[in-house]
Motif scaffolding. Structure first.
Motif, short mmCIF file in Angstrom:
data_model
loop_
_atom_site.label_atom_id
_atom_site.label_comp_id
_atom_site.label_asym_id
_atom_site.label_seq_id
_atom_site.Cartn_x
_atom_site.Cartn_y
_atom_site.Cartn_z
N GLY A 153 0.79 -1.22 0.00
CA GLY A 153 0.00 0.00 0.00
C GLY A 153 0.82 1.27 0.00
N ASN A 154 0.11 2.39 0.07
CA ASN A 154 0.70 3.72 -0.02
C ASN A 154 0.81 4.37 1.35
N ASP A 155 1.94 5.03 1.59
CA ASP A 155 2.17 5.78 2.82
C ASP A 155 2.76 7.14 2.47
N PRO A 156 2.55 8.15 3.34
CA PRO A 156 3.29 9.40 3.17
C PRO A 156 4.79 9.11 3.21
N SER A 157 5.57 9.88 2.48
CA SER A 157 7.01 9.60 2.40
C SER A 157 7.77 10.03 3.65
N LEU A 158 7.10 10.67 4.59
CA LEU A 158 7.70 11.04 5.88
C LEU A 158 7.17 10.10 6.96
N PHE A 159 8.06 9.29 7.52
CA PHE A 159 7.69 8.35 8.59
C PHE A 159 8.18 8.94 9.92
N GLY A 160 7.19 9.25 10.78
CA GLY A 160 7.50 9.92 12.03
C GLY A 160 6.52 11.02 12.32
N HIS A 161 5.54 11.17 11.42
CA HIS A 161 4.53 12.19 11.58
C HIS A 161 3.15 11.52 11.63
N VAL A 162 2.46 11.39 10.49
CA VAL A 162 1.17 10.70 10.48
C VAL A 162 1.37 9.19 10.61
N VAL A 163 2.31 8.65 9.87
CA VAL A 163 2.71 7.24 10.03
C VAL A 163 4.07 7.22 10.72
N GLN A 164 4.37 6.12 11.40
CA GLN A 164 5.52 6.07 12.28
C GLN A 164 6.65 5.18 11.72
N SER A 184 13.28 20.90 12.77
CA SER A 184 13.05 20.50 14.15
C SER A 184 12.36 19.14 14.21
N LEU A 185 12.59 18.42 15.32
CA LEU A 185 11.91 17.15 15.58
C LEU A 185 10.80 17.30 16.62
N ARG A 186 10.43 18.54 16.95
CA ARG A 186 9.45 18.74 18.02
C ARG A 186 8.14 18.01 17.76
N ALA A 187 7.70 18.01 16.51
CA ALA A 187 6.41 17.38 16.16
C ALA A 187 6.62 16.05 15.46
N LEU A 188 7.87 15.55 15.44
CA LEU A 188 8.19 14.31 14.75
C LEU A 188 8.82 13.32 15.71
N ALA A 189 8.80 12.05 15.30
CA ALA A 189 9.49 11.02 16.07
C ALA A 189 11.00 11.19 15.91
N ASP A 190 11.74 10.71 16.86
CA ASP A 190 13.20 10.71 16.79
C ASP A 190 13.70 9.27 16.90
N PRO A 191 14.18 8.70 15.79
CA PRO A 191 14.39 9.31 14.48
C PRO A 191 13.13 9.30 13.63
N SER A 192 13.10 10.16 12.62
CA SER A 192 12.10 10.11 11.56
C SER A 192 12.81 9.76 10.25
N LEU A 193 12.05 9.18 9.33
CA LEU A 193 12.64 8.67 8.09
C LEU A 193 11.93 9.30 6.90
N VAL A 194 12.71 9.77 5.94
CA VAL A 194 12.18 10.44 4.76
C VAL A 194 12.64 9.68 3.51
N VAL A 195 11.69 9.22 2.72
CA VAL A 195 12.03 8.61 1.43
C VAL A 195 12.15 9.73 0.41
#
Length: 316
Positions: free
Chosen positions: A212-223, A257-268
């Motif tokens: 399936g499809n996910d947003p390319s930023l993992f750590g915000h809406v999806v983790q 900033s990572l204030r609203a994101l997971a640490d670490p976050s992953l970007v495709v």
């Protein structure tokens, strides 16, 4: 420059001139990312200004292999063990695993409460399955449904389920929605359900599966945990436009900033695929995107990076 809040992220959208002038710097303390609002900016310019171009969505794909054993052999040792343990767990607990071609209203209405509960436990979860209930039933003939019940009883509660789109033109079985009760997730039940779906797709002559499809930023809406799960199952993240042209498009972001994101976050990130992603099915064996790891300490140990051209770490 326009500053907006998007699902907890404070985003400054800037023009090319504003990016060049650093107009956002005076407000940097309150921003999570800066987004360049002019699409198609040259890679060299983005690199100089500290921006990363990424597809808006990614689709996870993998070949099914000629048999279950061939698919298992393509996985890492730990994941092969996890899949085998999943089958043993389902059998040991006396669970009933069912695979159906199609989807009935009764089956969907049993699945949705499990999905509701899972989404409710996510900080920014969105209940698309409930929203698209009628649409799913309208297209039920093109779906594959996999359900795992707590036991063999006729009225046994559903503990896990997944709904898949049968796409014969592309030779792909694509995941639409999946959900499991918390105790079922810890017992690896979803791996058993996925493996059953892959078996049916393989028997039906399909060559590939999509998670399936996910947003390319993992750590915000999806983790990041979802990224790790799919990656370790042997799936590669590709720009969603390859299989779902309606999801084409990109973001050009500078992360602050990572204030609203997971640490670490992953970007495709696009990497070399930007503007020249191959079509399907060539993309399945074609070039890979890049991975950007956003972290507070500059380290990225233990994160899966297979399936990416290169991995870059950005300390925030």
């Amino acid at each position: 420059m326009e500053i907006t809040e998007q699902d907890g992220l404070t985003v400054a959208t800037v023009s090319r001139d504003e990016a060049e002038d650093g107009a956002w710097r005076a407000r940097a303390a309150e921003l999570d990312l800066v987004r360049l609002g002019e699409p198609g900016t040259e890679d060299a310019v983005l690199h100089r200004l500290g921006f990363t171009a990424r597809p808006k969505w990614v689709n996870w794909v993998a070949p099914l292999g000629g048999s279950p054993d061939e698919w298992l052999a393509s996985l890492g040792g730990t994941e092969r063990r996890n899949v085998r343990l999943a089958h043993r767990f389902v059998a040991a607990e006396g669970m009933r695993l069912e695979v159906h071609q199609g989807l009935t209203e009764r089956q969907l209405d049993a699945f949705l409460p499990v999905y509701d509960e899972q989404i409710a436990g996510m900080p920014r979860g969105r209940n698309f399955a409930r929203k698209h209930r009628d649409r799913l039933l309208e297209g039920a003939d093109g779906l594959l449904s996999v359900f795992v019940h707590a036991d063999g009883g006729a009225d046994s509660p559903l503990v896990a389920g997944s709904l898949w789109q049968w796409r014969p033109a592309e030779s792909v079985l694509q995941l639409r929605f999946s959900a499991a009760a918390a105790d079922a997730r810890s017992g690896r039940v979803m791996r058993a359900a996925y493996a059953a779906a892959f078996d049916r797709a393989r028997a039906g002559g399909l060559g590939y599966a999509s998670l399936g499809n996910d947003p390319s930023l993992f750590g915000h809406v999806v983790q990041p945990g979802l990224f790790t799960f799919k990656s370790r199952l042997g799936f590669r993240a590709l720009p969603s436009e390859v299989l779902n042209p309606e999801l084409a498009g990109e973001f050009q972001d500078r992360f602050l900033s990572l204030r609203a994101l997971a640490d670490p976050s992953l970007v495709v990130a696009w990497g070399e695929l930007r503007g020249r992603a191959p079509g399907w099915p060539a993309a399945a064996d074609g070039p890979s995107p890049d991975l950007l790891v956003l972290t507070g300490d500059g380290r990225a140990q233990g994160l899966p990076s297979t399936g990416f051209r290169r991995t870059r770490v950005l300390a925030l």
